[in-house]
Design a protein around this motif. Structure first.
Motif, PDB file in Angstrom:
ATOM      1  N   THR A 107       0.853  -1.192   0.000  1.00  0.00           N
ATOM      2  CA  THR A 107       0.000   0.000   0.000  1.00  0.00           C
ATOM      3  C   THR A 107       0.886   1.237   0.000  1.00  0.00           C
ATOM      4  OG1 THR A 107      -0.114  -0.060   2.427  1.00  0.00           O
ATOM      5  CG2 THR A 107      -1.912  -1.110   1.215  1.00  0.00           C
ATOM      6  N   VAL A 108       0.393   2.311  -0.602  1.00  0.00           N
ATOM      7  CA  VAL A 108       1.164   3.555  -0.650  1.00  0.00           C
ATOM      8  C   VAL A 108       1.311   4.114   0.762  1.00  0.00           C
ATOM      9  CG1 VAL A 108       0.416   4.049  -3.008  1.00  0.00           C
ATOM     10  CG2 VAL A 108      -0.908   4.936  -1.077  1.00  0.00           C
ATOM     11  N   LYS A 113      -4.824  -9.074  12.649  1.00  0.00           N
ATOM     12  CA  LYS A 113      -5.529  -8.066  11.863  1.00  0.00           C
ATOM     13  C   LYS A 113      -5.999  -6.917  12.749  1.00  0.00           C
ATOM     14  CE  LYS A 113      -7.125 -11.139   8.178  1.00  0.00           C
ATOM     15  NZ  LYS A 113      -8.288 -11.670   7.430  1.00  0.00           N
ATOM     16  N   GLY A 114      -5.806  -5.709  12.253  1.00  0.00           N
ATOM     17  CA  GLY A 114      -6.239  -4.519  12.976  1.00  0.00           C
ATOM     18  C   GLY A 114      -5.264  -4.033  14.039  1.00  0.00           C
ATOM     19  N   VAL A 122       3.221  -7.042   6.385  1.00  0.00           N
ATOM     20  CA  VAL A 122       2.311  -6.819   7.515  1.00  0.00           C
ATOM     21  C   VAL A 122       1.008  -6.185   7.042  1.00  0.00           C
ATOM     22  CG1 VAL A 122       2.003  -5.536   9.671  1.00  0.00           C
ATOM     23  CG2 VAL A 122       4.174  -6.682   9.202  1.00  0.00           C
ATOM     24  N   GLN A 123       1.103  -5.176   6.207  1.00  0.00           N
ATOM     25  CA  GLN A 123      -0.115  -4.516   5.705  1.00  0.00           C
ATOM     26  C   GLN A 123      -0.957  -5.478   4.875  1.00  0.00           C
ATOM     27  OE1 GLN A 123       0.397  -0.801   7.419  1.00  0.00           O
ATOM     28  NE2 GLN A 123      -0.945  -0.816   5.654  1.00  0.00           N
ATOM     29  N   VAL A 152       2.568   1.572  11.998  1.00  0.00           N
ATOM     30  CA  VAL A 152       2.419   2.974  12.409  1.00  0.00           C
ATOM     31  C   VAL A 152       3.744   3.722  12.430  1.00  0.00           C
ATOM     32  CG1 VAL A 152       0.313   2.584  13.721  1.00  0.00           C
ATOM     33  CG2 VAL A 152       2.542   2.297  14.854  1.00  0.00           C
ATOM     34  N   MET A 153       4.856   2.987  12.530  1.00  0.00           N
ATOM     35  CA  MET A 153       6.155   3.662  12.499  1.00  0.00           C
ATOM     36  C   MET A 153       7.269   2.643  12.322  1.00  0.00           C
ATOM     37  SD  MET A 153       7.584   4.698  16.271  1.00  0.00           S
ATOM     38  CE  MET A 153       9.084   5.184  15.405  1.00  0.00           C
ATOM     39  N   MET A 154       8.490   3.160  12.080  1.00  0.00           N
ATOM     40  CA  MET A 154       9.682   2.325  11.956  1.00  0.00           C
ATOM     41  C   MET A 154      10.807   2.952  12.774  1.00  0.00           C
ATOM     42  SD  MET A 154       9.657   1.707   7.857  1.00  0.00           S
ATOM     43  CE  MET A 154       8.338   0.789   7.031  1.00  0.00           C
ATOM     44  N   THR A 155      11.650   2.101  13.335  1.00  0.00           N
ATOM     45  CA  THR A 155      12.812   2.593  14.050  1.00  0.00           C
ATOM     46  C   THR A 155      13.964   1.625  13.845  1.00  0.00           C
ATOM     47  OG1 THR A 155      13.710   3.197  16.219  1.00  0.00           O
ATOM     48  CG2 THR A 155      12.016   1.493  16.189  1.00  0.00           C
TER      49      THR A 155
END
Length: 324
Positions: free
Chosen positions: A43-44, A165-166, A189-190, A197-200
């Motif tokens: 997904t974009v 999911k979710g 994952v998507q 929600v984020m990456m680190t």
């Protein structure tokens, strides 16, 4: 049908983005054929994906006495490395901003051992009270050491494991350069119903800190102006569409395609100059291709016993153009 590859008599291969051929080694071509069917639907990025958070640089981390052992399977060494260089206030900030998110990390082979830095970094989040999941793993071993840009771009990581999911997920890795492997994990994952929600990462590449991982509008337009389409990315198993790429991947792809296009123009200009000077002109393109031994080769679906894909690959002995 789309042309995937052409091969000459010396087993030199080319892949195609738009009408532009890009040279590729045979090992990478074979890898692409194996990975095509296992590409998750990505997904974009959207307009609000946050900046990547990291703690140090690759050049500093490599100077640590425990770095090599941590990269090659020593978990205790990885913990010492993480404890020395990770900034705890950033861990606390992430935990406070995303208290319900689950943390997953990139399990990846490094030479003859498992790279333990991502697992040790994930332990920091577990100590901060966050949920860390361990069963989403990489099932391909992509070695990018001394690899060409086209190999790095084309050889993708594939993942397996249960995604709730979710559920919100935070993705971890040891270092980020182009962000390609994190993007592969995000796509997985998507595609399974999770929400990244984020990456680190523990560190960033030696050549600069990548903050906004997303492809920007400028590079979207550059790639489209170069003739690159979503279909080109899908046929090689690289990405679902241009909007899924990272800005690092987009920069590499733009550089590769434009460099090859300039080379082609230069070759044509030299041919015209030779003709004008009364030299023997080069044969027409059609004759040149026919004389070079380029022939058609089809991809065949066969039973595949690998863990990651249901398609097998046969590269026929004949050289030529490979179609999807």
């Amino acid at each position: 049908m789309d042309v995937l590859f052409t091969f000459d008599e010396e087993d030199e291969a080319e892949m195609y983005f738009g009408d532009t051929p890009v040279g590729i080694d045979m090992d990478t071509a074979q890898y692409i054929l194996r990975q095509k069917a296992s590409m998750p639907v990505g997904t974009v990025w959207g307009d609000s994906f946050p900046a990547v958070i990291n703690h140090t640089s690759a050049s500093i981390a490599r100077q640590h006495p425990d770095f090599h052992a941590a990269k090659h399977g020593d978990y205790d060494a990885a913990l010492r490395l993480i404890d020395d260089l990770v900034k705890d206030d950033r861990i606390v900030d992430i935990a406070e901003r995303y208290p319900n998110a689950h943390v997953i990390y990139n399990h990846r082979m490094q030479g003859d051992g498992i790279n333990m830095i991502p697992a040790a970094y994930a332990a920091k989040f577990s100590a901060a009270g966050m949920t860390v999941e361990h069963d989403i793993i990489a099932v391909t071993n992509v070695s990018h050491t001394n690899a060409s840009d086209i190999s790095r771009l084309s050889k993708r990581m594939r993942f397996e494991g249960k995604v709730s999911k979710g559920t919100d997920y935070i993705l971890l890795d040891d270092f980020i350069t182009s962000g390609a492997e994190l993007r592969d994990m995000r796509d997985f994952v998507q595609s399974q119903g999770g929400n990244v929600v984020m990456m680190t990462t523990f560190g960033h590449g030696s050549y600069g800190r990548l903050k906004d991982i997303r492809i920007d509008n400028d590079y979207k337009e550059r790639l489209k102006a170069s003739g690159i389409t979503d279909r080109d990315l899908r046929k090689y198993g690289i990405a679902s569409e241009i909007g899924c790429l990272t800005i690092g991947e987009a920069a590499k792809l733009s550089r590769l395609v434009n460099a090859r296009a300039k080379t082609t123009v230069a070759q044509l200009s030299a041919r015209v100059l030779r003709t004008r000077q009364g030299q023997q002109p080069l044969p027409p393109v059609g004759e040149a291709v026919q004389g070079s031994g380029l022939q058609s080769v089809q991809t065949e679906t066969i039973e595949d016993k690998s863990k990651t894909t249901n398609q097998g690959v046969e590269l026929r002995a004949a050289k030529g153009a490979m179609h999807r």
